[in-house]
Design a protein around this motif. Structure first.
Motif, PDB file in Angstrom:
ATOM      1  N   ARG A  33       6.697   3.636   8.737  1.00  0.00           N
ATOM      2  CA  ARG A  33       7.234   3.256   7.327  1.00  0.00           C
ATOM      3  C   ARG A  33       8.728   3.606   6.944  1.00  0.00           C
ATOM      4  O   ARG A  33       9.418   2.654   6.471  1.00  0.00           O
ATOM      5  CB  ARG A  33       6.568   4.213   6.326  1.00  0.00           C
ATOM      6  CG  ARG A  33       7.118   4.167   4.836  1.00  0.00           C
ATOM      7  CD  ARG A  33       6.643   5.521   3.930  1.00  0.00           C
ATOM      8  NE  ARG A  33       7.408   6.610   4.309  1.00  0.00           N
ATOM      9  CZ  ARG A  33       6.957   7.748   4.054  1.00  0.00           C
ATOM     10  NH1 ARG A  33       5.943   7.969   3.308  1.00  0.00           N
ATOM     11  NH2 ARG A  33       7.620   8.578   4.666  1.00  0.00           N
ATOM     12  N   GLU A  34       9.202   4.823   7.633  1.00  0.00           N
ATOM     13  CA  GLU A  34      10.528   4.743   7.516  1.00  0.00           C
ATOM     14  C   GLU A  34      11.316   3.486   8.437  1.00  0.00           C
ATOM     15  O   GLU A  34      12.581   3.573   7.909  1.00  0.00           O
ATOM     16  CB  GLU A  34      10.938   6.316   8.337  1.00  0.00           C
ATOM     17  CG  GLU A  34      10.484   7.756   7.571  1.00  0.00           C
ATOM     18  CD  GLU A  34      11.100   7.576   6.187  1.00  0.00           C
ATOM     19  OE1 GLU A  34      12.129   7.702   6.127  1.00  0.00           O
ATOM     20  OE2 GLU A  34      10.240   7.591   5.189  1.00  0.00           O
ATOM     21  N   SER A  35      10.851   3.297   9.328  1.00  0.00           N
ATOM     22  CA  SER A  35      11.499   2.367  10.269  1.00  0.00           C
ATOM     23  C   SER A  35      11.677   1.000   9.574  1.00  0.00           C
ATOM     24  O   SER A  35      12.628   0.208   9.602  1.00  0.00           O
ATOM     25  CB  SER A  35      10.910   1.872  11.575  1.00  0.00           C
ATOM     26  OG  SER A  35      10.718   3.040  12.318  1.00  0.00           O
ATOM     27  N   PHE A  36      10.812   0.713   8.574  1.00  0.00           N
ATOM     28  CA  PHE A  36      10.483  -0.619   7.784  1.00  0.00           C
ATOM     29  C   PHE A  36      11.483  -0.310   6.773  1.00  0.00           C
ATOM     30  O   PHE A  36      12.392  -1.364   6.392  1.00  0.00           O
ATOM     31  CB  PHE A  36       9.389  -0.805   7.119  1.00  0.00           C
ATOM     32  CG  PHE A  36       8.273  -1.353   8.173  1.00  0.00           C
ATOM     33  CD1 PHE A  36       8.460  -2.353   8.794  1.00  0.00           C
ATOM     34  CD2 PHE A  36       6.899  -0.413   8.222  1.00  0.00           C
ATOM     35  CE1 PHE A  36       7.399  -2.675   9.841  1.00  0.00           C
ATOM     36  CE2 PHE A  36       5.986  -0.814   9.179  1.00  0.00           C
ATOM     37  CZ  PHE A  36       6.182  -2.086  10.154  1.00  0.00           C
ATOM     38  N   PHE A  37      12.125   0.920   6.458  1.00  0.00           N
ATOM     39  CA  PHE A  37      12.998   1.009   5.338  1.00  0.00           C
ATOM     40  C   PHE A  37      14.184   1.534   6.041  1.00  0.00           C
ATOM     41  O   PHE A  37      15.033   1.941   5.079  1.00  0.00           O
ATOM     42  CB  PHE A  37      12.731   1.768   4.159  1.00  0.00           C
ATOM     43  CG  PHE A  37      11.327   1.362   3.745  1.00  0.00           C
ATOM     44  CD1 PHE A  37      11.163   0.072   3.026  1.00  0.00           C
ATOM     45  CD2 PHE A  37      10.265   2.120   3.672  1.00  0.00           C
ATOM     46  CE1 PHE A  37      10.125  -0.398   2.437  1.00  0.00           C
ATOM     47  CE2 PHE A  37       9.087   1.350   2.860  1.00  0.00           C
ATOM     48  CZ  PHE A  37       9.105   0.055   2.449  1.00  0.00           C
TER      49      PHE A  37
END
Length: 155
Positions: A33-37
């Protein structure tokens, strides 16, 4: 009907089971999730997630080994690395958005969802749904049937 139920369970267990072997741990999905953002650096992951550092190191290493993230040098002397989504990693985004939607629909607080995704082309908040790529009809449990695919093996 029992045979059909067993077949349906077998398909789910194989494909879903393999995916969960890679993605089924809570911290793994939160790292993605953090990577996507836009998060790419170890310290950012640690700060944003409050994840124990040994756990973060292990999960990042696994995601790199599995081809979901690439570990890329962004500075030298000393070498410093960041983590970037691979094509396989980017392909997980729709599943994460659907999980987010499910959480917002069924587990939201009275205040509403903590995060809203805005769709750039139309400017509206995202309201994801799963559709068939051929006819654009929404996919539901009522309009699909599992059947053996090319990777099906008896036993």
């Amino acid at each position: 009907m029992a045979g059909e139920d067993q077949l349906r369970h077998r398909f789910t267990a194989e494909s879903v089971g393999r995916a969960l072997d890679v993605l089924g741990e809570r911290w793994t999905l939160l790292i993605l999730r953090e990577s996507f953002f836009g998060v790419r650096r170890y310290a950012q992951f640690a700060r944003n997630l409050g994840i124990p550092r040994p756990t973060l190191s292990t999960r990042l290493k696994q995601l790199v080994e599995l081809g979901v993230l690439d570990r890329v040098v962004y500075a030298t002397e000393p070498d410093r690395h960041e983590y970037r989504l691979t094509a396989a990693g980017k392909d997980i985004f729709p599943a994460l958005v659907i999980l987010m939607r499910w959480g917002d629909d069924h587990l939201a607080t009275p205040e509403g969802p903590p995060l809203v995704l805005r769709h750039h082309p139309c400017g509206e908040p995202v309201a994801p749904r799963l559709v068939c790529r051929h006819c654009s009809e929404e996919i539901t449990t009522a309009n699909v049937t599992p059947e053996p695919g090319p990777g099906y093996r008896e036993g």
